[in-house]
Design an enzyme around this catalytic site. Sequence first.
Site, PDB file in Angstrom:
ATOM      1  N   GLU A 185       0.819  -1.204   0.000  1.00 29.15           N
ATOM      2  CA  GLU A 185       0.000   0.000   0.000  1.00 29.15           C
ATOM      3  C   GLU A 185       0.860   1.264   0.000  1.00 29.15           C
ATOM      4  O   GLU A 185       1.980   1.262   0.528  1.00 29.15           O
ATOM      5  CB  GLU A 185      -0.944   0.063   1.202  1.00 29.15           C
ATOM      6  CG  GLU A 185      -2.209  -0.764   1.058  1.00 29.15           C
ATOM      7  CD  GLU A 185      -2.124  -2.088   1.764  1.00 29.15           C
ATOM      8  OE1 GLU A 185      -3.040  -2.910   1.605  1.00 29.15           O
ATOM      9  OE2 GLU A 185      -1.119  -2.315   2.462  1.00 29.15           O
ATOM     10  N   THR A 186       0.290   2.301  -0.589  1.00 27.46           N
ATOM     11  CA  THR A 186       0.849   3.658  -0.579  1.00 27.46           C
ATOM     12  C   THR A 186      -0.294   4.592  -0.209  1.00 27.46           C
ATOM     13  O   THR A 186      -1.413   4.433  -0.699  1.00 27.46           O
ATOM     14  CB  THR A 186       1.410   4.034  -1.958  1.00 27.46           C
ATOM     15  OG1 THR A 186       2.462   3.128  -2.301  1.00 27.46           O
ATOM     16  CG2 THR A 186       1.943   5.455  -1.972  1.00 27.46           C
TER      17      THR A 186
END
Length: 279
Positions: A47-48
Amino acid sequence: MSTHPFHQVNVFSADPLLGNPLAVVLDAIGLGEARMAAFARWTNLSETTFVLPPTDPRADYRVHIFTTMEELPFAGHPTLGSCHAWLAHGGVPQGEEIVQQCGIGLVRIRRTGAGLAFLAPPLLRGDALEPALRERVRIGLGLDAAAVLDARWVDNGTGWLAMRLRDRAAVLALQPDYAALEGLKVGVFGPWLQGDGDAAQFESRAFIAGDGAPEDPATGSLNAGIARWLLDEGQAPDRYVISQGTVLGRAGRLQVERVGDALWIGGACVTCIEGVVTL
């Protein structure tokens, strides 16, 4: 092109190399969602996140959460890692708790002795798996029918389903067929037994078939759903630790605590990289 403060944070382990990494873009004003998604693909992390001012006056900040494939309405390790980065960047909450705005609404976060903890959202779905889906997942995990003690949805906004196995050893032995599980988010868990030590009480694994990183090292949303299942059935104490990432060479430790009707999922966060990103 614009520049933005950037942190890469390790979540669910005090050792910076043994948890789940998260890329956090702070002060992300002006970035469109297509640009955010492109950067998330480029980081190639599970995830970002992109932190923005809130649109709800009750929130301290707002966050967009992206995998390499899609935007999520909620996820656990991005919630804690984004909060850690926001605080480190000088964020000051309005109250004793921090309030995050994301796709599912407002999420409460508190500081703990171990780091940070989020208030687990309610399950959107917690019923037993349909027989055909249960069989598909069982075969995809390479399990005998007798090895699966129970199988349920544990979906709190991220689409997880989970299977309960007899012990940690059975969880660690899994070698899933990702093609057979295409499009599913599958969690598996089992208890630590006497010979496993006392560092945790349960072991979990998280498989995201079709994602660029098919096994997740430490997953707050999944383990929040599992915690609701265990606690509702009286199969776990009000406080326990669940381990994740062992097969990947990680040592994720997620702290679960029930206080009255509130369920908190927490762990350590460590900043590993701090700088500026140009997008």
